[in-house]
Design an enzyme around this catalytic site. Structure first.
Site, short mmCIF file in Angstrom:
data_model
loop_
_atom_site.label_atom_id
_atom_site.label_comp_id
_atom_site.label_asym_id
_atom_site.label_seq_id
_atom_site.Cartn_x
_atom_site.Cartn_y
_atom_site.Cartn_z
N GLU A 73 0.85 -1.21 0.00
CA GLU A 73 0.00 0.00 0.00
C GLU A 73 0.88 1.25 0.00
OE1 GLU A 73 -2.34 -0.25 3.60
OE2 GLU A 73 -2.62 -2.40 3.32
N LYS A 85 2.13 4.68 1.54
CA LYS A 85 2.10 5.21 2.91
C LYS A 85 1.72 6.68 2.83
CE LYS A 85 4.65 5.26 7.23
NZ LYS A 85 4.47 6.64 7.63
N ASP A 130 0.81 10.41 3.72
CA ASP A 130 1.40 11.31 4.71
C ASP A 130 0.33 12.27 5.21
OD1 ASP A 130 3.32 12.27 6.31
OD2 ASP A 130 4.46 13.32 4.76
N TYR A 174 -6.95 2.00 5.55
CA TYR A 174 -5.87 1.01 5.43
C TYR A 174 -5.98 -0.15 6.40
CZ TYR A 174 -3.63 3.95 9.06
OH TYR A 174 -3.34 4.67 10.18
N LYS A 225 10.53 3.58 3.37
CA LYS A 225 10.44 5.03 3.23
C LYS A 225 11.10 5.52 1.92
CE LYS A 225 8.89 7.41 6.61
NZ LYS A 225 9.47 7.78 7.78
N CYS A 227 13.22 49.56 -4.62
CA CYS A 227 13.54 48.48 -5.57
C CYS A 227 15.05 48.22 -5.54
CB CYS A 227 13.09 48.87 -6.97
SG CYS A 227 13.68 47.73 -8.23
N CYS A 230 16.37 49.43 -9.31
CA CYS A 230 16.32 50.81 -9.82
C CYS A 230 16.08 51.83 -8.70
CB CYS A 230 15.26 50.93 -10.90
SG CYS A 230 13.58 50.83 -10.28
N CYS A 244 7.79 46.78 -7.62
CA CYS A 244 8.51 48.00 -7.98
C CYS A 244 7.57 48.79 -8.87
CB CYS A 244 9.78 47.61 -8.75
SG CYS A 244 10.48 48.99 -9.64
N CYS A 287 12.40 50.33 -14.92
CA CYS A 287 13.28 49.51 -14.07
C CYS A 287 14.02 48.52 -14.97
CB CYS A 287 12.44 48.77 -13.03
SG CYS A 287 13.35 47.50 -12.14
S1 IVH Z 1 -0.81 0.58 8.89
C1 IVH Z 1 -0.74 -1.52 12.76
N1 IVH Z 1 -0.95 1.49 6.44
O1 IVH Z 1 1.71 5.60 8.99
C2 IVH Z 1 -0.38 -0.82 11.52
N2 IVH Z 1 -0.34 3.01 8.16
O2 IVH Z 1 4.07 5.18 10.65
C3 IVH Z 1 -0.64 0.60 11.59
N3 IVH Z 1 0.04 5.30 7.36
O3 IVH Z 1 0.05 5.72 12.07
C4 IVH Z 1 -0.54 1.39 10.40
N4 IVH Z 1 -0.42 4.93 5.25
O4 IVH Z 1 -0.90 7.07 10.15
C5 IVH Z 1 -0.69 1.78 7.72
N5 IVH Z 1 -1.16 2.15 4.23
C6 IVH Z 1 -0.90 2.45 5.50
C7 IVH Z 1 -0.54 3.75 5.90
C8 IVH Z 1 -0.26 3.98 7.25
C9 IVH Z 1 -0.07 5.84 6.15
C10 IVH Z 1 0.45 6.02 8.59
C11 IVH Z 1 -0.48 5.80 9.76
C12 IVH Z 1 0.38 5.24 10.82
C13 IVH Z 1 1.76 5.66 10.40
C14 IVH Z 1 2.80 4.71 10.92
#
Ligand code: IVH
Length: 690
Positions: free
Chosen positions: A129, A131, A133, A241, A330, A423, A426, A441, A447
């Site tokens: 999946e 991740k 943010d 998720y 990451k 400015c 000029c 300006c 200018c």
């Molecule tokens: S699973 C028990 N899946 O990442 C497992 N987390 O660093 C818990 N996050 O607190 C998390 N995308 O806020 C999971 N596909 C994803 C995610 C995800 C973002 C965030 C989530 C979690 C943090 C952990």
């Protein structure tokens, strides 16, 4: 007694290295301080990348020196303290965090640990999946109705944000479909989609309001509002998720199938979720998502690999803060910290003074960055910048690097950055129009900086297309006082040009020819070349098609201008202002006298197409077709496509995670259709036109 030679670096190091216990205690103290700022005050004082490095360092020290491991270490905790403004929610099943891997080797080691624990050599199946943010959220549905929504908080106790969550458009208040458990807790991430985040910041910048440092802060700040009416104006979206508590056992045994089940109940799921059966498969997924990163609708900071088999997940269980059965891989950080060396004030084509941060070079988002945008005067004041400060640089998607925040306590001896009064090029007065954050300006083409850029813009590829007239040549021509307006280009001779640096007779002759050839142009190119504020290619095309001649355009009043597609009050005002300035009129006359000409335009016969006269706005992400494809299809049916929603809009096509435009359409009571309805509309109209 052992003799110490103080001049030997080795001995110095031995003398100065603190004990492991001291290092661990010191790291815990700084990390706790970071946590307090990040989770409790919503104001990070360190970048995520730096934070991750510190946590990794602490974790390693603790694992090599287990005698100093304590339950109150930040490595054993999730999240931060709970804010008091919202009521508290106990998470029956703690909301945990994830471990990280940063390389193929670390992933291999992770999978090997799983194999060892499970006592198998078989390939394991992973649900993979993105991740996201944003902010972790738990949604509790009882009898299919959303009863309560809570933040993660410290993992065990979160904050009740039900009212705010209920304003998020893609979170259903009631689940649909079959086999919905009596009680089910869905977990996922609330994000501010990137397009909405950028649009929000652009408006905030224009209005001199505070920008969000990044989409995650934007989501967190929006959800922490005590007044949910404010949250309702923020374009947020949710993606599921996982599952927390559940009353029924009748769920699939596969994590992936569970996510599909959640989706079938009407909850949003990222389109990028899939399954991979090997380490190599996971790595391929990582690279393909990394490549797509800039084109995804939301910000991600990596991918997550989860053992798909729920029984195996249960067997593997948890270590204090994270599941053993999952890890995050990451991506390279898009935010890093560095030193602010100085600030340069640049003068743009339209006179806007833009502060640019000069930085100690730092590697961020895959490139080395040594300059970053500081937007405007308000932003410098908001950040409270001084030379020598440590700042956070963000380089995301295809956006130019920006300074988003200042870190750490202020050093009172640092020299504050002061926005100039005059400015820098000029020395003319600077002016600020009410309701605009930009300071300009006031000297216009007087200018030198604006003159150079105006001439360069005039000759660029999309405008008069004068080959060989680059930045350096224009700079030399202006500095040598050979030209001061675009019209002066047409009076240049080759013998004047050969005097310039790196300009032989052949090159000079070619340039004179290119200038001469540019005289034959189009009305649209000529109008674009004038560089009228906020009049880009699309507007120029609409204006020229509408007015057909320069004279009619020059004479148009505000009302006549606003009758043109995409021309609102502000743009109309810019056009009128431009043609009212006598030096602009003089330059236009001189250009026409020099022989610039274009074919006379004639009115297009009005074909009657099914969507003629209708204005559509496309917003959000379309999943079945590209946005451009939808645009072209609508245009071939006669519709006009506009970038913004106004009273003139007839219909808004809202894709996934549509944000502020959708809100505006609702406010104005404009027809809104989703992608499916668009497909039906296109199919029926295409059939009807044969
Ligand atoms: S699973 C028990 N899946 O990442 C497992 N987390 O660093 C818990 N996050 O607190 C998390 N995308 O806020 C999971 N596909 C994803 C995610 C995800 C973002 C965030 C989530 C979690 C943090 C952990």
């Amino acid at each position: 007694m052992k003799k110490v030679n103080y001049f030997q670096p080795y001995c110095l190091k031995t003398l100065m290295t603190p004990s492991f216990e001291d290092q661990i205690l010191a790291l815990r103290e700084v990390i706790n301080r970071y946590n307090l700022h990040y989770y409790t005050h919503d104001e990070p004082i360190i970048t995520d990348a730096e934070y991750d490095r510190k946590i990794q360092q602490l974790r390693q020290l603790e694992s090599e020196n287990p005698e100093f491991k304590t339950p109150d270490s930040p490595t054993q905790k999730v999240g931060g303290a709970v804010l008091s403004a919202f009521s508290k929610v106990n998470h029956e099943i703690p909301m945990l965090s994830l471990g990280n891997v940063y390389s193929a080797e670390e992933l291999e080691a992770f999978v090997e640990r799983l194999n060892n624990r499970l006592d198998t050599r078989d390939d394991l199946l992973f649900c993979v999946e993105p991740k996201l943010d944003g902010l972790a959220i738990s949604l509790l549905y009882v009898k299919g109705h959303l009863l309560r929504a809570a933040t993660r908080g410290d993992g065990r106790i979160g904050e009740d944000v039900t009212h705010n969550i209920k304003t998020i458009k893609n979170i259903p208040l009631t689940l649909k479909g079959q086999h919905i458990p009596e009680l089910i807790e869905i977990r996922g991430e609330v994000v501010m989609p990137l397009a909405d985040f950028n649009a929000y910041n652009q408006v905030a910048e224009q209005q001199g309001q505070k920008r969000f440092a990044n989409p995650r802060n934007a989501a967190a700040g929006s959800l922490r509002q005590l007044d949910s009416k404010i949250t309702a104006t923020r374009p947020l979206a949710f993606y599921s998720y996982g599952i927390g508590q559940v009353s029924s056992e009748a769920l699939p045994d596969s994590h992936y199938q569970r996510l599909l089940q959640i989706k079938a109940w009407g909850l949003p799921l990222s389109q990028e979720v899939e399954r991979q059966g090997s380490v190599q498969g996971c790595l391929n997924y990582y690279h393909s998502i990394l490549q797509k990163r800039d084109n995804l609708p939301y910000e991600i900071d990596g991918v997550v690999y989860k053992i798909d088999d729920i029984k195996l997940q249960e067997k593997l269980g948890f270590v204090s803060r994270a599941p053993r059965w999952a890890t995050a891989h990451k991506f390279p950080a898009q935010e890093e910290q560095t030193l602010l060396l100085d600030v340069e004030f640049q003068v743009g084509r339209t006179g806007a003074i833009t502060p640019v941060a000069i930085l100690e070079p730092v590697f961020v988002g895959g490139v080395t960055v040594s300059r970053a945008s500081l937007h405007n005067k308000d932003e410098i004041a908001r950040l409270g910048l001084s030379r020598g400060d440590t700042v956070v640089i963000r380089r995301a998607a295809d956006v130019i690097p920006q300074v988003t925040s200042r870190l750490a306590e202020k050093n009172p001896h640092f020299e504050a950055i002061i926005f100039p009064d005059l400015c820098p090029v000029c020395q003319s007065e600077l002016e600020q129009i009410a309701d605009e954050a930009t300071i300009r300006c006031s000297a216009g083409l007087f200018c030198a900086a604006q003159r150079k850029q105006a001439i360069q813009y005039f000759s660029s590829r999309k405008t008069m297309n004068i080959d060989g007239l680059g930045e350096k040549v224009v700079e030399q021509l202006v500095d040598a006082d050979l030209i001061s307006t675009p019209a002066d280009l047409y009076g240049l001779h080759a013998d004047q040009l050969v005097e310039l640096e790196r300009m032989g007779p052949k090159k000079a002759e070619n340039l004179i020819n290119a200038i001469h050839q540019s005289k034959q142009t189009t009305f649209a190119r000529f109008l674009l070349a004038m560089g009228i504020r906020e009049v880009g290619e699309a507007t120029v095309n609409n204006l020229t098609e509408h007015f057909l001649t320069l004279q009619r355009l020059q004479q148009a009043d505000k009302e006549a201008l606003q009758a043109v597609d995409d021309v609102g009050e502000v743009v109309a005002q810019h056009i009128i202002h431009f043609f009212r300035q006598s030096h602009n009129v003089e330059v236009i006359e001189a250009l026409l006298e020099a022989g610039i000409h274009w074919p006379q335009l004639t009115a297009k016969p009005q074909k009657s197409l099914p969507l003629s006269g209708k204005t559509y706005v496309l917003t959000g992400t379309l999943t079945q077709m590209k946005r451009n494809e939808a645009k072209v299809l609508l245009q071939t049916l006669g519709a006009k496509i506009s970038a913004s929603v106004s009273a003139k809009t007839d219909c808004v096509v809202a894709g996934e995670s549509a944000g502020s435009k959708l809100l505006k359409a609702r406010e104005l009571g404009i027809a809104i259709i989703d992608e499916e309805q668009l497909q039906v509309l296109l199919a029926s109209l295409q059939n009807s036109t044969g």
